[in-house]
Scaffold this active site. Structure first.
Site, short mmCIF file in Angstrom:
data_model
loop_
_atom_site.label_atom_id
_atom_site.label_comp_id
_atom_site.label_asym_id
_atom_site.label_seq_id
_atom_site.Cartn_x
_atom_site.Cartn_y
_atom_site.Cartn_z
N LYS A 136 115.05 4.84 3.52
CA LYS A 136 115.74 5.00 2.59
C LYS A 136 116.69 4.72 1.66
CE LYS A 136 119.55 8.85 3.72
NZ LYS A 136 119.00 9.89 4.16
N GLY A 147 133.57 18.59 5.98
CA GLY A 147 132.02 18.47 4.75
C GLY A 147 131.33 19.31 4.08
N GLY A 155 130.34 20.03 2.08
CA GLY A 155 129.37 20.45 0.99
C GLY A 155 127.88 21.41 1.26
N VAL A 178 124.95 20.89 3.01
CA VAL A 178 124.76 21.44 4.04
C VAL A 178 125.84 22.14 4.77
CG1 VAL A 178 124.11 20.39 6.47
CG2 VAL A 178 122.78 19.48 4.38
N TYR A 207 128.20 23.25 4.18
CA TYR A 207 128.41 25.00 3.47
C TYR A 207 127.84 25.75 4.52
CZ TYR A 207 130.55 28.99 1.15
OH TYR A 207 131.13 30.49 0.92
#
Length: 415
Positions: free
Chosen positions: A147, A244, A246, A248, A250
């Site tokens: 990451k 959340g 955003g 993903v 949404y």
């Protein structure tokens, strides 16, 4: 002897009072690179980078060894390599962590976040990269876990040159780490990274934006969990609180809305909330969404959402969402299990994005094959829930054990 003693105490107290990045910034003028434990002269486009592996930093040129609590914080996670980068011209501050490459090169996206401290950034990248190891293994992908995080306000620091410099940092791994878009980065941003390294996935000419695939996997995971607990195939009229909304989040909301679920939403970005309300008929959460009365709580923002402090406040029967590292620690996993709330492990349910990226690595992306593999997350969730029930383990522990078993089996094959 006096000369050595003077330098020892000077550097010990000098470094001890500084964060990792302050320490690196103090050395920029000498164009030094810390790699494989030693400082040596290195002239590169980024002014200084550090490869931190193990629990100590040696400064060979000055004949001293400085032990640091900072390095000790890395060791428990079992990482193969952690690299820091600071670039004066662009202001880039980044960390790349490679956790495990048993299964293959470490793949994991790069996110931008305005962390409160460098320690918070390190904590996040260590946990996220470890999670990517388990996610890729559990999905039976020939990939390890890694990451990247870039520290700062995405609205202020994002520019083409910053991503090019970051691309040169990625290139130093020589394929051991493959990056992609993540929170606050886009496929377009990764195109700039790609100008400096081939080790970028999810580009336009391959699999593209992985968010829709992540959302599809989460949707299938939610359906799987609901069927496991209640024996029902539909989510119609099921109350789902989505934290959340955003890219993903949404996307998850759209799929749930199409099936008739009743959505309750929350997001730090009010525009995202308004969009879900106006287009999907969602209701905005009143107060803390974690305490919202619902059937399913779907965390789809950042991680470390649930702890032993707030799990007792949950008013749902299932927790299943797109966020990484939803549980703060193992104690949280045990408590949610003992509470009778069905928790779907994050790296099992949100693997859709990395699956799509994986299918585009060879340059011959197949949307149909990627979708078919992502939809298998329904069965993967059922499998982990079965293991948890059979062994009387928290689902989080059952998922980690499952992933570790796959990794160990691949180690034996390599031997």
């Amino acid at each position: 002897f006096f000369f050595f003693f003077f330098f020892f105490f000077f550097f010990f107290f000098f470094f001890k009072q500084k964060t990792a990045y302050e320490m690196l910034r103090s050395l920029v003028g000498s164009e030094m690179c810390i790699r494989d434990f030693f400082f040596f002269k290195q002239k590169t486009a980024y002014e200084i980078s550090a490869c931190l592996v193990g629990s100590e930093m040696c400064i060979r040129d000055r004949g001293i060894i400085i032990m640091s609590e900072f390095f000790k914080s890395i060791t428990p996670y079992g990482h193969e390599q952690v690299m820091f980068c600071y670039d004066k011209e662009t202001g880039l501050k980044a960390i790349i962590a490679v956790h495990d490459t048993t299964m293959g090169p470490a793949l994991g996206g790069t996110r931008i976040w305005d962390y409160k401290s460098d320690d918070d950034a390190l904590y996040d990248v260590l946990r996220l990269s470890q999670g990517m190891t388990y996610k890729n293994a559990a999905a039976n992908l020939k990939l390890g876990g890694g990451k990247g995080v870039i520290i700062g306000d995405a609205k202020k620091i994002k520019n083409a040159e910053l991503f090019r410099i970051y691309g040169r940092l990625v290139e130093t791994f020589k394929g051991k780490y493959i990056t992609a878009e993540d929170v606050n980065t886009t496929v377009e941003d990764m195109e700039y990274v790609h100008e400096e390294t081939e080790h970028v996935a999810g580009l336009k000419e391959s699999s593209g934006d992985p968010s829709p695939y992540t959302a599809l996997g989460v949707y299938n995971g939610i359906k799987s969990a609901f069927k496991y607990k209640y024996g029902v195939d539909t989510l119609k009229d099921v109350r789902i609180a989505v934290q959340g909304t955003g890219k993903v989040g949404y996307g998850v909301c759209e799929l749930l809305h199409n099936e008739g679920a009743k959505l309750i939403v929350a997001d730090i970005n009010k525009d995202n909330v308004e969009k879900a309300i106006n287009i999907l008929g969602a209701t905005e959460a009143k107060g803390n969404i974690i305490e919202q009365e619902c059937d399913i709580f779907a965390p789809c923002a950042l991680g470390a959402v649930l702890s032993v402090e707030n799990i007792p406040k949950l008013k749902c029967s299932i927790v299943a969402g797109a966020a990484n590292n939803v549980l703060v620690d193992d104690d949280a996993g045990k408590l949610i299990h003992d509470s009778g709330i069905l928790y779907v492990p994050d790296f099992i349910i949100n693997a859709g994005g990395v699956i799509s990226v994986y299918y585009g690595l060879n340059g011959k992306f197949s949307h149909d094959k990627a979708v078919a593999k992502v939809e298998e997350i329904f069965n993967s969730v059922q499998n982990i829930l079965d293991i948890s029930k059979k062994d009387d383990l928290p689902t989080s522990k059952a998922a980690v054990n499952y992933a570790k078993q796959i990794i160990e089996e691949n180690k034996k094959v390599k031997i």
